[in-house]
Design an enzyme around this catalytic site. Structure first.
Site: not given
Length: 187
Positions: A143, A156
């Site tokens: 990501s 995350y």
């Protein structure tokens, strides 16, 4: 877009939905056999029909990647039934949005375990099978939050930052065996 033709066996984690499912379908349509790993068997069972390929081209493993014994069993079954693994796509991941300051310890551990630790352990297992063959390709879906700070994403971003660095280091180690490691960072 031109059609790509691929041969060999691919393993895709997170193949039940989202990016993992889309990649699994694309690999099947390109000619690969597929070990589809995901937590929900019912989501995995229809991959062959949706891709328009024979049922024996898809092996389903409804396992949590945190269960390394079951993952190892699935990889062994894959090699026995489909052949040597040529491609690995790490697409499994979780995101529990919250302010990092307020993120419960259970969510931090789960996020790091799935997104980083279990993904790295699974990658090691597959890479160890690729090394003697001196070929293979590993793609990890990361990501852009692994390189760009964000708020309200809990652990995350940290899990993806760690994964990015680990895969870059692994790529350096595997280069001498002709094995590529690549990162895709949507976001």
């Amino acid at each position: 877009m031109s059609e790509t033709s691929l041969q060999g066996v691919a393993v895709v984690t997170g193949a039940g939905q989202g990016i993992g499912r889309a990649i699994g379908l694309r690999l099947l349509r390109a000619g690969c056999s597929l070990l589809a790993i995901g937590r929900t068997g019912s989501k995995l069972q229809t991959l062959h029909a949706e891709a328009g390929v024979a049922e024996d081209k898809v092996l389903v493993a409804a396992v949590d990647i945190c269960d390394s014994a079951k993952v190892d069993d699935s990889l062994l079954r894959c090699e026995q039934q489909l052949g040597p693994i040529r491609y690995l796509v790490n697409a499994a991941g979780v995101l529990s949005p919250s302010r990092l300051l307020d993120t419960p310890v259970e969510d931090i551990r789960k996020t790091i375990d799935i997104n980083f630790t279990s993904t790295l352990l699974l990658t090691q297992a597959v890479a160890r099978q690729m090394v003697p063959r001196n070929s293979g390709s590993i793609v990890t879906i990361s990501s852009n939050s692994g390189t760009t700070p964000r708020t309200a994403l809990g652990a995350y971003p940290a899990s993806k930052a760690g994964l990015n660095h680990a895969m870059k280091c692994l790529g350096l180690e595997l280069a001498e065996y002709g094995i590529r490691c690549n990162l895709g960072s949507p976001g």
